[in-house]
Motif scaffolding. Structure first.
Motif, mmCIF file in Angstrom:
data_model
loop_
_atom_site.group_PDB
_atom_site.id
_atom_site.type_symbol
_atom_site.label_atom_id
_atom_site.label_comp_id
_atom_site.label_asym_id
_atom_site.label_seq_id
_atom_site.Cartn_x
_atom_site.Cartn_y
_atom_site.Cartn_z
ATOM 1 N N VAL A 35 0.844 -1.198 0.000
ATOM 2 C CA VAL A 35 0.000 0.000 0.000
ATOM 3 C C VAL A 35 0.881 1.250 0.000
ATOM 4 O O VAL A 35 0.623 2.200 -0.742
ATOM 5 C CB VAL A 35 -0.979 -0.005 1.194
ATOM 6 N N LEU A 36 1.939 1.234 0.807
ATOM 7 C CA LEU A 36 2.843 2.391 0.857
ATOM 8 C C LEU A 36 3.580 2.572 -0.463
ATOM 9 O O LEU A 36 3.933 3.691 -0.830
ATOM 10 C CB LEU A 36 3.847 2.239 1.997
ATOM 11 N N GLU A 37 3.821 1.476 -1.176
ATOM 12 C CA GLU A 37 4.485 1.578 -2.479
ATOM 13 C C GLU A 37 3.627 2.380 -3.450
ATOM 14 O O GLU A 37 4.136 3.187 -4.213
ATOM 15 C CB GLU A 37 4.741 0.180 -3.044
ATOM 16 N N GLY A 38 2.313 2.182 -3.386
ATOM 17 C CA GLY A 38 1.409 2.856 -4.308
ATOM 18 C C GLY A 38 1.145 4.305 -3.961
ATOM 19 O O GLY A 38 1.039 5.146 -4.846
ATOM 20 N N SER A 39 1.055 4.601 -2.685
ATOM 21 C CA SER A 39 0.774 5.980 -2.273
ATOM 22 C C SER A 39 1.307 6.191 -0.867
ATOM 23 O O SER A 39 0.873 5.544 0.066
ATOM 24 C CB SER A 39 -0.731 6.253 -2.300
ATOM 25 N N SER A 40 2.253 7.067 -0.760
ATOM 26 C CA SER A 40 2.793 7.394 0.560
ATOM 27 C C SER A 40 3.211 8.849 0.553
ATOM 28 O O SER A 40 3.399 9.410 -0.510
ATOM 29 C CB SER A 40 3.967 6.484 0.936
ATOM 30 N N PRO A 41 3.355 9.467 1.666
ATOM 31 C CA PRO A 41 3.200 8.966 3.028
ATOM 32 C C PRO A 41 1.726 8.858 3.418
ATOM 33 O O PRO A 41 0.886 9.614 2.934
ATOM 34 C CB PRO A 41 3.934 9.992 3.867
ATOM 35 N N LEU A 42 1.445 7.904 4.295
ATOM 36 C CA LEU A 42 0.096 7.687 4.807
ATOM 37 C C LEU A 42 0.132 7.533 6.322
ATOM 38 O O LEU A 42 1.102 7.010 6.872
ATOM 39 C CB LEU A 42 -0.506 6.417 4.203
ATOM 40 N N SER A 43 -0.936 7.971 6.970
ATOM 41 C CA SER A 43 -1.059 7.786 8.421
ATOM 42 C C SER A 43 -1.505 6.356 8.704
ATOM 43 O O SER A 43 -1.920 5.619 7.798
ATOM 44 C CB SER A 43 -2.084 8.761 8.987
ATOM 45 N N GLN A 44 -1.468 5.968 9.966
ATOM 46 C CA GLN A 44 -1.902 4.635 10.351
ATOM 47 C C GLN A 44 -3.369 4.425 9.973
ATOM 48 O O GLN A 44 -3.737 3.371 9.457
ATOM 49 C CB GLN A 44 -1.706 4.426 11.849
ATOM 50 N N GLY A 45 -4.189 5.418 10.193
ATOM 51 C CA GLY A 45 -5.607 5.329 9.843
ATOM 52 C C GLY A 45 -5.816 5.182 8.347
ATOM 53 O O GLY A 45 -6.667 4.407 7.893
ATOM 54 N N GLN A 46 -5.071 5.951 7.568
ATOM 55 C CA GLN A 46 -5.166 5.851 6.113
ATOM 56 C C GLN A 46 -4.711 4.472 5.631
ATOM 57 O O GLN A 46 -5.300 3.900 4.717
ATOM 58 C CB GLN A 46 -4.333 6.943 5.445
ATOM 59 N N LEU A 47 -3.652 3.944 6.257
ATOM 60 C CA LEU A 47 -3.178 2.606 5.900
ATOM 61 C C LEU A 47 -4.238 1.557 6.208
ATOM 62 O O LEU A 47 -4.456 0.628 5.424
ATOM 63 C CB LEU A 47 -1.884 2.275 6.639
#
Length: 89
Positions: A35-47
């Motif tokens: 998931v982080l590979e596709g779109s980052s940075p992300l919060s824990q909630g977004q993840l």
């Protein structure tokens, strides 16, 4: 040849060492990394939202990824109370 080196630094998932360390981790950590590979940075909630995993599982996955030095974190620019996560190069 230099293109491969540039690709490896811009995309950690293409780095063989990164992939080998990731291979040893649980499936939840692999999913969070994908998931982080596709779109980052992300919060824990977004993840949790993007991966469809429970918050607790995402936290566990992030801890395992941090221990393996595969993910980095920083404070969010939008909300300094939150951490956002990204794949480490």
């Amino acid at each position: 040849m230099s293109t491969t080196t540039e690709d490896a630094t811009s995309d950690p998932m293409s780095d063989p060492e990164f992939r080998e360390r990731l291979r040893e981790l649980p499936p939840s950590a692999k999913l969070v990394a994908k998931v982080l590979e596709g779109s980052s940075p992300l919060s824990q909630g977004q993840l949790a939202e993007e991966s469809l995993l429970p918050d607790r599982t995402v936290r566990y996955a992030l801890n395992r990824l941090e221990e393996a030095e595969l993910v980095g974190s920083r404070h969010s620019f939008h909300d300094a109370r939150k951490q956002v996560y990204f794949l480490a190069n």
